[in-house]
Design a protein around this motif. Structure first.
Motif, PDB file in Angstrom:
ATOM      1  N   GLU A  78       0.824 142.953 107.480  1.00  0.00           N
ATOM      2  CA  GLU A  78       0.678 144.360 107.093  1.00  0.00           C
ATOM      3  C   GLU A  78      -0.772 144.698 106.775  1.00  0.00           C
ATOM      4  O   GLU A  78      -1.279 145.740 107.188  1.00  0.00           O
ATOM      5  CB  GLU A  78       1.588 144.672 105.897  1.00  0.00           C
ATOM      6  N   VAL A  79      -1.454 143.819 106.070  1.00  0.00           N
ATOM      7  CA  VAL A  79      -2.859 144.058 105.736  1.00  0.00           C
ATOM      8  C   VAL A  79      -3.714 144.043 107.001  1.00  0.00           C
ATOM      9  O   VAL A  79      -4.601 144.891 107.164  1.00  0.00           O
ATOM     10  CB  VAL A  79      -3.369 143.034 104.694  1.00  0.00           C
ATOM     11  N   ASP A  80      -3.453 143.128 107.922  1.00  0.00           N
ATOM     12  CA  ASP A  80      -4.188 143.106 109.189  1.00  0.00           C
ATOM     13  C   ASP A  80      -4.057 144.437 109.917  1.00  0.00           C
ATOM     14  O   ASP A  80      -5.031 144.951 110.472  1.00  0.00           O
ATOM     15  CB  ASP A  80      -3.692 141.972 110.092  1.00  0.00           C
ATOM     16  N   GLU A  81      -2.858 145.000 109.911  1.00  0.00           N
ATOM     17  CA  GLU A  81      -2.637 146.282 110.569  1.00  0.00           C
ATOM     18  C   GLU A  81      -3.367 147.405 109.824  1.00  0.00           C
ATOM     19  O   GLU A  81      -4.003 148.257 110.441  1.00  0.00           O
ATOM     20  CB  GLU A  81      -1.127 146.553 110.642  1.00  0.00           C
ATOM     21  N   ILE A  82      -3.306 147.396 108.506  1.00  0.00           N
ATOM     22  CA  ILE A  82      -3.944 148.443 107.699  1.00  0.00           C
ATOM     23  C   ILE A  82      -5.453 148.459 107.906  1.00  0.00           C
ATOM     24  O   ILE A  82      -6.049 149.520 108.096  1.00  0.00           O
ATOM     25  CB  ILE A  82      -3.603 148.270 106.194  1.00  0.00           C
ATOM     26  N   ILE A  83      -6.087 147.304 107.870  1.00  0.00           N
ATOM     27  CA  ILE A  83      -7.551 147.285 107.926  1.00  0.00           C
ATOM     28  C   ILE A  83      -8.094 147.626 109.312  1.00  0.00           C
ATOM     29  O   ILE A  83      -9.295 147.858 109.457  1.00  0.00           O
ATOM     30  CB  ILE A  83      -8.140 145.955 107.402  1.00  0.00           C
ATOM     31  N   GLN A  84      -7.231 147.712 110.309  1.00  0.00           N
ATOM     32  CA  GLN A  84      -7.663 148.122 111.646  1.00  0.00           C
ATOM     33  C   GLN A  84      -7.463 149.621 111.887  1.00  0.00           C
ATOM     34  O   GLN A  84      -7.886 150.148 112.910  1.00  0.00           O
ATOM     35  CB  GLN A  84      -6.911 147.318 112.709  1.00  0.00           C
TER      36      GLN A  84
END
Length: 128
Positions: free
Chosen positions: A106-112
């Motif tokens: 989820e964090v990987d998706e958010i920071i992109q």
């Protein structure tokens, strides 16, 4: 968290200054651990997440009562919450706890993401 993990402790007065920092920032919103047991988990998880995601340049924790006051800006529904901003612009939030693999994904998706407006708390409309 502040001494061992490099998180700044911010409050209502220092919040805006923290948002002006360059780069990717993680802001952890926590509640009283006597009231919300998950707070203790978040205090362990957030530093580990910051270590694993080397793109996170700035880290802060907002403790009660400031966290409650400022949470309305971001509209998350569960506590604790991690809010991500880049150069002061909102990217997204993870509210509540997740399994580690779900959290990282989820964090990987958010920071992109491209910056957007925070969802805020919303006010239901009953009639027009």
């Amino acid at each position: 968290m502040t001494e061992e993990c490099g998180f700044e402790q911010i409050d209502s007065d220092s919040f805006e200054a923290f948002l002006k920092k360059d780069g990717l920032s993680l802001i952890l919103f926590v509640d009283d651990p006597n009231r919300m047991k998950e707070t203790m988990d978040a205090i362990v998880i957030a530093p580990e997440l910051a270590k694993s995601c080397q793109l996170i340049k700035n880290k802060a924790v907002i403790c009660p009562p400031h966290a409650r006051k400022l949470s309305a800006i971001y509209g998350f529904k569960r506590w604790p919450a991690m809010v991500f901003v880049r150069d002061g612009a909102y990217l997204g939030a993870v509210d509540g706890l997740r399994l580690w693999s779900q959290l990282v994904a989820e964090v990987d998706e958010i920071i992109q993401r491209s910056p957007s407006f925070p969802p805020s708390i919303g006010i239901p409309v009953k009639s027009c």
